[in-house]
Write a protein that holds these residues in place. Structure first.
Motif, short mmCIF file in Angstrom:
data_model
loop_
_atom_site.label_atom_id
_atom_site.label_comp_id
_atom_site.label_asym_id
_atom_site.label_seq_id
_atom_site.Cartn_x
_atom_site.Cartn_y
_atom_site.Cartn_z
N ASN A 43 -46.38 72.64 28.08
CA ASN A 43 -46.30 71.86 29.21
C ASN A 43 -45.10 71.07 29.10
O ASN A 43 -45.25 70.06 27.95
N GLN A 44 -43.89 71.19 29.39
CA GLN A 44 -42.90 70.48 29.20
C GLN A 44 -42.97 69.10 29.83
O GLN A 44 -42.02 68.33 29.41
N LYS A 45 -43.84 68.96 30.64
CA LYS A 45 -43.96 67.61 31.09
C LYS A 45 -45.66 67.21 31.01
O LYS A 45 -46.53 68.09 31.56
N SER A 46 -45.85 66.33 30.12
CA SER A 46 -47.24 65.99 30.10
C SER A 46 -47.38 64.35 30.17
O SER A 46 -46.34 63.68 30.18
N PHE A 47 -48.61 63.94 30.03
CA PHE A 47 -49.03 62.52 30.27
C PHE A 47 -50.18 62.08 29.48
O PHE A 47 -50.85 62.74 28.96
N PHE A 48 -49.96 60.74 29.12
CA PHE A 48 -51.02 60.15 28.25
C PHE A 48 -51.72 59.31 29.15
O PHE A 48 -51.30 58.70 30.29
N ILE A 64 -55.80 56.17 23.32
CA ILE A 64 -54.78 56.57 23.91
C ILE A 64 -54.96 58.27 24.07
O ILE A 64 -55.07 58.53 22.73
N SER A 65 -55.04 59.12 24.89
CA SER A 65 -55.36 60.51 24.76
C SER A 65 -54.58 61.24 26.03
O SER A 65 -53.57 60.55 26.58
N GLN A 66 -54.73 62.38 26.22
CA GLN A 66 -54.24 63.16 27.39
C GLN A 66 -55.37 63.87 28.15
O GLN A 66 -56.12 64.24 27.54
N SER A 67 -55.46 63.60 29.60
CA SER A 67 -56.39 63.99 30.34
C SER A 67 -56.03 65.58 31.21
O SER A 67 -56.33 66.45 30.60
N ASN A 68 -55.18 65.27 32.20
CA ASN A 68 -55.01 66.25 33.28
C ASN A 68 -54.03 67.26 32.71
O ASN A 68 -54.29 68.39 33.26
N ARG A 242 -63.46 56.82 32.43
CA ARG A 242 -62.64 56.09 33.38
C ARG A 242 -61.29 56.36 33.06
O ARG A 242 -60.39 55.53 32.80
N TYR A 243 -60.75 57.63 32.85
CA TYR A 243 -59.42 58.22 32.65
C TYR A 243 -58.39 57.25 33.54
O TYR A 243 -58.68 57.44 34.57
N PHE A 244 -57.40 56.83 33.00
CA PHE A 244 -56.14 56.63 34.14
C PHE A 244 -55.12 56.47 33.31
O PHE A 244 -54.91 56.53 31.89
N PRO A 245 -53.86 56.82 33.92
CA PRO A 245 -52.29 56.93 33.32
C PRO A 245 -52.33 55.58 32.36
O PRO A 245 -52.61 54.64 33.09
N VAL A 253 -41.45 64.27 28.61
CA VAL A 253 -40.75 65.38 29.00
C VAL A 253 -40.05 65.92 28.02
O VAL A 253 -39.34 65.39 27.24
N ILE A 254 -40.13 67.36 27.68
CA ILE A 254 -39.47 68.04 26.71
C ILE A 254 -38.46 68.96 27.44
O ILE A 254 -39.07 70.01 28.12
N SER A 255 -37.34 68.81 27.09
CA SER A 255 -36.15 69.71 27.36
C SER A 255 -36.29 71.10 26.91
O SER A 255 -36.98 71.36 25.98
#
Length: 450
Positions: A43-48, A64-68, A242-245, A253-255
Motif C-alpha cells: 500500500n503506497q499510502k498508509s496511516f499510523f 503507535i500501530s497501523q489499523s485500517n 479506541r484506535y484513532f489516527p 506515502v511511498i513513491s
C-alpha cells in the motif's frame, strides 16, 4: 538484547512530555521488502494510529500501530505438509512499536519492567485462519523465519526475542466451517512449544465444549514446564483499543521510485532458488531444499560449484550435506564459521574428478582440511596421498597378493567370485589406500581369471 535493564531507553519510549515520534525510513523499506517476499500488495499510502491501552510496559499509554490501512496488504506463504504444498494467506503486515518487557518471577510481591525493547520497530504479520494443525503452525513459523533471514529483515533469533509469534487457537466440530471463539497464546518463541501449546489448548477447548461449557476469548500464557496454558487477561476486541489516527505522524506515502528501488534490491527467494538448484544443478528436491533455505549456505554451495569452472553440483552437495554439515553440527558452528572455504571444497572435488585422489583418500584429505584449512592440493602433496594410477605399479601389488594367498585364489576359481572384495581390500591396504579402485577391480579380475 543482553544490555542491563533500562539502559537503552529514549525519551520518546519513556513517554516524556513533548517528545514527538519520527518515522524510521530504513524500517519502512524493510517492511516493503518483507511484503514483497510474501507476494503481498504494497500500500503506497498508509496511516499510523494510536492503539490505546494502559500497561506498565507502555509508558506512553498507547502504542503507535497501523489499523485500517497498513503498509502491506494481502499476500501468501507456501508451506510443505504431508499432503503437499499448502498456501497460507497473509491478511496484512503492519508496523508498530514494541512494548517493554515485564518480569514477574523476581519477587513474590512485585513486577519489574525493562523498557530496553520499548519503542523498537516491529513488523507484525497476520495470517488468515488457514492453518489446520500444530505441525502446520510450526512449519509456517519455520518458513517465515527462513524468509525474513533470507531478506535480512530480521535475524530470526527466537531465543533473543527478535522473532516471536502469538498463536490463536479455535476448534470446530468435524465437518463444520464455523470458527468458534479463539484464544491467543502470547509470545511463543520455539517450534516445539508452539506444537505443544496448540495441542494442549485445542484439547482444553474440546473438553470444555464436550462438557457443555463455552470458550471465553482469552489471552493466554504457555508454561513449557507443565505443558499447559493459563489465562493472562480477557482478550480485547479492536474497539476496546479506541484506535484513532496518530496526530503526530503524517500519512506514509511511498513513491513509485522508492517502491521500484526496493524491488530491484530483492534477492532470489528460497523457493525460487530451490527450483533453480534442481534444474541447473540436477539436485534432488531434498538436497535443493537443504541448500536453499539459508542465504549463507546457498552462497557457499554456489561458490564451491564455481562460475568459470562449473563443478558437478550433486558431488558438491553430497560433500556439503554429509561431511561438512556433519562436522559443523557436531561443533555447533554455522556455515560462515566453517574452517573449509568453498574454494577449497571445490578444489577437493576437482582432485577426485581428475583422479588425483580417490573418494576414500578424499575423506582423509577433508579431515586434514578441517584441522589446518590448507588447500587440498597442498595436503595431498605434503602427505604423499596422490592416487596410484600407474597400472604397472598396481599390477605388481596384485601379483604379490595373489602369490601370497593361493587358498583364496582357489576359492575364487571354485566359483565364489564375491571373494574378490577381499583381494581389493588387501591391495588397498598394501598401497595405503592410494591405488585407483577402478583399476584395482579391473586388473584383479584379469589376473584371477588367468
Amino acid at each position: 538484547f543482553g544490555e542491563a535493564p533500562n539502559e537503552s531507553v529514549s525519551f520518546v519510549d519513556a513517554g516524556m512530555p513533548g517528545m514527538l515520534p519520527v518515522i524510521n525510513d530504513w524500517c519502512v523499506k524493510q517492511a516493503i521488502r518483507t511484503g514483497l517476499g510474501l507476494n503481498a500488495q504494497i500500500n503506497q499510502k498508509s496511516f499510523f494510529a494510536r492503539k490505546n491501552y494502559f500497561y506498565p510496559d507502555l509508558p506512553q499509554g498507547y502504542q503507535i500501530s497501523q489499523s485500517n490501512q497498513p503498509i502491506v496488504g494481502e499476500g501468501y506463504l507456501m508451506i510443505d505438509t504431508d499432503e503437499g504444498e499448502k498456501k497460507i494467506r497473509i491478511e496484512r503486515l503492519h508496523l508498530e512499536q514494541d512494548a517493554g518487557k515485564l518480569i514477574h518471577d523476581r519477587d513474590p510481591n512485585k513486577s519489574y519492567v525493562d523498557l530496553n525493547r520499548s519503542g523498537l520497530p516491529l513488523m507484525e504479520i497476520v495470517s488468515y485462519p488457514d492453518i489446520s494443525s500444530p505441525d502446520e503452525a510450526a512449519e509456517y513459523f519455520k518458513k517465515m523465519r527462513v524468509l525474513v533471514r533470507f531478506l535480512e529483515t530480521c535475524d530470526g533469533n527466537m531465543d533473543e526475542g527478535s522473532m516471536r509469534c502469538d498463536v490463536n487457537v479455535s476448534v470446530r466440530p468435524q465437518g463444520s466451517t464455523e470458527l468458534r471463539n479463539r484464544c491467543e497464546i502470547k509470545n511463543m518463541n520455539s517450534f516445539r512449544f508452539i506444537r505443544q501449546a496448540i495441542e494442549h489448548e485445542a484439547q482444553r477447548q474440546v473438553n470444555l465444549y464436550d462438557a457443555g461449557g463455552e470458550v471465553k476469548q482469552d489471552t493466554l500464557l504457555f508454561n513449557p514446564t507443565t505443558g499447559e496454558t493459563k489465562s493472562m487477561r480477557s482478550k480485547e476486541n479492536a474497539q476496546d483499543y479506541r484506535y484513532f489516527p496518530d496526530p503526530d505522524l503524517l500519512p506514509l506515502v511511498i513513491s513509485d521510485e522508492e517502491l521500484e528501488s526496493v524491488k530491484k534490491d530483492m534477492p532470489e527467494l528460497p523457493d525460487v532458488k530451490r527450483l533453480r538448484f534442481i534444474s541447473e544443478y540436477k539436485l534432488s528436491d531434498y538436497d535443493a531444499k537443504i541448500l536453499s533455505q539459508d542465504k549463507d549456505v546457498a552462497h557457499y554451495f554456489e561458490s564451491a560449484v564455481g562460475t568459470e569452472k562449473k563443478r558437478d553440483g550433486k558431488t558438491v552437495a553430497n560433500w556439503m550435506i554429509s561431511e561438512l554439515f556433519g562436522y559443523l553440527n557436531k561443533e555447533n558452528r554455522t556455515i560462515v564459521e566453517s574452517p573449509v572455504s568453498p574454494e577449497n571444497l571445490g578444489e577437493l572435488v576437482d582432485l577426485i574428478t581428475e583422479d588425483v585422489i580417490s573418494g576414500k583418500i578424499a575423506k582423509t584429505v577433508f579431515e586434514k582440511m578441517l584441522e589446518s584449512n590448507h588447500s587440498p592440493r597442498k595436503i595431498v602433496e605434503e602427505n604423499g596421498l596422490r592416487q596410484m594410477n600407474d597400472s604397472g605399479e598396481i599390477e605388481k601389488v596384485i601379483e604379490e597378493v595373489i602369490a601370497d594367498n593361493p587358498s583364496k585364489v582357489a576359492v575364487y576359481k571354485g566359483g565364489k567370485e564375491s571373494i574378490i572384495g577381499w583381494f581389493v581390500g588387501q591391495v588397498m591396504q598394501k598401497t595405503q589406500g592410494r591405488a585407483n579402485p577402478d583399476q584395482v577391480n579391473t586388473l584383479l579380475k584379469e589376473k584371477l581369471g588367468q
